[in-house]
Design a protein around this motif. Structure first.
Motif, short mmCIF file in Angstrom:
data_model
loop_
_atom_site.label_atom_id
_atom_site.label_comp_id
_atom_site.label_asym_id
_atom_site.label_seq_id
_atom_site.Cartn_x
_atom_site.Cartn_y
_atom_site.Cartn_z
N GLN A 74 0.84 -1.19 0.00
CA GLN A 74 0.00 0.00 0.00
C GLN A 74 0.88 1.25 0.00
OE1 GLN A 74 -2.34 2.27 -0.66
NE2 GLN A 74 -3.71 0.65 0.02
N VAL A 75 0.60 2.19 -0.85
CA VAL A 75 1.41 3.40 -0.93
C VAL A 75 0.64 4.66 -0.54
CG1 VAL A 75 3.01 2.45 -2.64
CG2 VAL A 75 0.96 3.69 -3.40
N SER A 76 -0.66 4.54 -0.34
CA SER A 76 -1.48 5.69 0.03
C SER A 76 -1.57 5.81 1.54
CB SER A 76 -2.89 5.53 -0.56
OG SER A 76 -3.74 6.55 -0.07
N ASN A 77 -1.55 7.04 2.03
CA ASN A 77 -1.72 7.27 3.47
C ASN A 77 -3.18 7.23 3.90
OD1 ASN A 77 1.02 7.63 3.92
ND2 ASN A 77 0.94 9.78 3.38
N LYS A 78 -4.09 7.04 2.97
CA LYS A 78 -5.52 7.03 3.27
C LYS A 78 -5.98 5.72 3.92
CE LYS A 78 -6.35 8.90 -1.06
NZ LYS A 78 -7.22 9.01 -2.22
N TYR A 79 -5.14 4.70 3.90
CA TYR A 79 -5.56 3.38 4.36
C TYR A 79 -4.70 2.91 5.53
CZ TYR A 79 -8.07 3.59 0.02
OH TYR A 79 -8.90 4.00 -1.00
N ASP A 80 -5.27 2.05 6.35
CA ASP A 80 -4.61 1.60 7.57
C ASP A 80 -3.89 0.27 7.42
OD1 ASP A 80 -5.57 3.81 8.91
OD2 ASP A 80 -7.29 2.76 9.76
N PHE A 81 -3.44 -0.05 6.24
CA PHE A 81 -2.69 -1.29 6.06
C PHE A 81 -1.49 -1.02 5.17
CE2 PHE A 81 -5.83 -1.21 2.67
CZ PHE A 81 -5.11 -1.58 1.56
N ASP A 82 -0.49 -1.89 5.28
CA ASP A 82 0.75 -1.71 4.52
C ASP A 82 0.91 -2.68 3.36
OD1 ASP A 82 1.65 0.36 6.20
OD2 ASP A 82 2.49 -1.07 7.62
N PHE A 83 0.36 -3.89 3.50
CA PHE A 83 0.57 -4.92 2.50
C PHE A 83 -0.72 -5.69 2.24
CE2 PHE A 83 4.54 -4.46 4.86
CZ PHE A 83 5.43 -4.17 3.82
N GLY A 84 -0.66 -6.51 1.22
CA GLY A 84 -1.79 -7.38 0.95
C GLY A 84 -1.42 -8.52 0.04
N PHE A 85 -2.25 -9.54 0.09
CA PHE A 85 -2.19 -10.65 -0.85
C PHE A 85 -3.50 -10.62 -1.63
CE2 PHE A 85 0.26 -13.21 2.58
CZ PHE A 85 1.48 -12.71 2.14
N SER A 86 -3.42 -10.82 -2.92
CA SER A 86 -4.61 -10.89 -3.76
C SER A 86 -4.51 -12.15 -4.59
CB SER A 86 -4.68 -9.66 -4.67
OG SER A 86 -5.73 -9.77 -5.60
N MET A 87 -5.64 -12.82 -4.77
CA MET A 87 -5.65 -14.04 -5.56
C MET A 87 -7.05 -14.24 -6.13
SD MET A 87 -5.31 -16.45 -2.21
CE MET A 87 -4.49 -15.14 -1.32
N GLU A 88 -7.13 -15.04 -7.15
CA GLU A 88 -8.42 -15.33 -7.76
C GLU A 88 -8.70 -16.83 -7.72
OE1 GLU A 88 -8.92 -13.66 -11.66
OE2 GLU A 88 -8.18 -11.71 -11.00
N PHE A 89 -10.00 -17.12 -7.76
CA PHE A 89 -10.48 -18.50 -7.77
C PHE A 89 -11.53 -18.65 -8.84
CE2 PHE A 89 -9.05 -17.40 -3.56
CZ PHE A 89 -8.16 -18.43 -3.27
N GLU A 90 -11.58 -19.82 -9.43
CA GLU A 90 -12.53 -20.08 -10.50
C GLU A 90 -13.97 -19.93 -10.03
OE1 GLU A 90 -13.65 -23.61 -13.69
OE2 GLU A 90 -12.02 -23.93 -12.26
N ASN A 91 -14.24 -20.35 -8.77
CA ASN A 91 -15.61 -20.32 -8.26
C ASN A 91 -15.58 -20.50 -6.74
OD1 ASN A 91 -15.16 -23.12 -7.85
ND2 ASN A 91 -15.96 -23.59 -9.89
#
Length: 85
Positions: free
Chosen positions: A48-65
């Motif tokens: 995260q690079v914006s100061n508007k949010y209260d978190f620094d990192f994240g994981f994102s992933m997708e699933f077929e269903n």
């Protein structure tokens, strides 16, 4: 994104410093372990690079269903990663 697909995101701030070896290891371990679960698609680690949010990192992933997401959520590697961290 196609109908029926799921994008799951986990956002977080770690107790260790942003550029510390512990943080780098956590992010690398997360990518290695979670992306190796067969139903996980399009895994990304983000900072995260914006100061508007209260978190620094994240994981994102997708699933077929929903079934694929449920399989991931119950997978022993996912369960262990969450429990140990």
């Amino acid at each position: 994104m196609e109908k029926g697909r799921i994008r799951h995101m986990a956002v977080f701030t770690l107790k260790s410093q942003k550029n510390s070896p512990k943080t780098k290891k956590f992010l690398a371990d997360g990518e290695k372990i979670l992306s190796s679960i067969p139903v996980v698609e399009h895994f990304e680690v983000f900072k995260q690079v914006s100061n508007k949010y209260d978190f620094d990192f994240g994981f994102s992933m997708e699933f077929e269903n929903q079934e694929a997401y449920d399989t991931y959520n119950a997978h022993p590697d996912h369960q262990t990663f969450v429990e140990e961290r």
